[in-house]
Design an enzyme around this catalytic site. Sequence first.
Site, PDB file in Angstrom:
ATOM      1  N   ILE A  85       0.849  -1.191   0.000  1.00 52.96           N
ATOM      2  CA  ILE A  85       0.000   0.000   0.000  1.00 52.96           C
ATOM      3  C   ILE A  85       0.881   1.237   0.000  1.00 52.96           C
ATOM      4  CG2 ILE A  85      -1.857   1.248   1.167  1.00 52.96           C
ATOM      5  CD1 ILE A  85      -2.632  -1.396   2.509  1.00 52.96           C
TER       6      ILE A  85
ATOM      7  N   ASN B  19      -2.278   4.050  -3.735  1.00 54.99           N
ATOM      8  CA  ASN B  19      -3.104   5.048  -3.057  1.00 54.99           C
ATOM      9  C   ASN B  19      -2.461   6.426  -2.983  1.00 54.99           C
ATOM     10  OD1 ASN B  19      -5.033   6.125  -0.838  1.00 54.99           O
ATOM     11  ND2 ASN B  19      -3.035   6.102   0.179  1.00 54.99           N
TER      12      ASN B  19
ATOM     13  N   TYR C 285      -4.421  17.584 -11.589  1.00 56.50           N
ATOM     14  CA  TYR C 285      -5.012  16.471 -10.843  1.00 56.50           C
ATOM     15  C   TYR C 285      -6.054  15.749 -11.694  1.00 56.50           C
ATOM     16  CZ  TYR C 285      -7.133  13.938  -6.908  1.00 56.50           C
ATOM     17  OH  TYR C 285      -7.605  12.958  -6.066  1.00 56.50           O
TER      18      TYR C 285
ATOM     19  N   LYS D 248      -5.505  11.778 -12.992  1.00 61.46           N
ATOM     20  CA  LYS D 248      -6.483  10.760 -12.596  1.00 61.46           C
ATOM     21  C   LYS D 248      -7.237  10.200 -13.807  1.00 61.46           C
ATOM     22  CE  LYS D 248      -5.681  10.603  -8.197  1.00 61.46           C
ATOM     23  NZ  LYS D 248      -5.064   9.384  -7.630  1.00 61.46           N
TER      24      LYS D 248
ATOM     25  N   THR E 268      -9.765  14.041   5.010  1.00 61.85           N
ATOM     26  CA  THR E 268      -8.333  13.757   5.008  1.00 61.85           C
ATOM     27  C   THR E 268      -7.530  15.053   4.929  1.00 61.85           C
ATOM     28  OG1 THR E 268      -8.271  13.621   2.592  1.00 61.85           O
ATOM     29  CG2 THR E 268      -8.742  11.579   3.792  1.00 61.85           C
TER      30      THR E 268
END
Length: 250
Positions: A6, A86, A153, A157, A190
């Site tokens: 991860i 991630n 971004y 993605k 987050t």
Amino acid sequence: MKYAIITGASRGLGASAAQHMLAEGIHVISVSRKENSSLKQAAEKAGAGYTHHSCDLSSDVQFQSVLTAIASDIFKNAETVYVINNAGVIEPIEVAGELDASLVQTNVQVNLTAPILISNLFLQKAKETGTRVIITNVTSGAAERPIQGWSIYCSTKAAVNMFTMTAGLELESNGSSSKVIAFSPGIMDTDMQVTIRSSSEESFADVNTFRNYKESGSLRSPDTVAGALVKLVLAENLENGKIYKVNDLL
């Protein structure tokens, strides 16, 4: 043995996903700049294996060296290998014409280049050893629509989504037992959200919308999202190349 690699496991979704994997008795290998000490404690409690590798994914040489070493080690006795790409960065949050070149390069390296090269490495090892590998690329709803101030971004993605769909198609065509999927986690509480909310309206036109998400309690906890993610990747009926969205899983 089952392993879960991860990236970005020191906090947020990555740390929570690591906790859930450990609870399943899976040996977790954390790859991030800093170590989350609570993961070692969780591993001891669950009786599961845990290893941390300090690595800056923005450094091409560093992350390739670290991940190559990990792959060389675990494929000696791995039954199944789970990879969760991630780690991600939102910066630069700025309109085109005002972008910082170094931040653009870091964004592309962390959000796109690293997941592609990590996936390539582990699929190569899977083919050589006959090991099943399940790769999950964490994506975003921003991959599917333009958002002012998020051009880099959104672009990285979107590229991750296309890589996932193409790699999944290739694995299906080759009759491989391995899988590559993407997971869109929605909006979570987050550190990335903190960065977003600190933006100026000139750089990010929708900043007040994101501030309202926090004030109204609309942000999901990383633990809730991670639970859905881990349940997904451990399922036996994954569809190669599919982009799974958390709203369809909860």
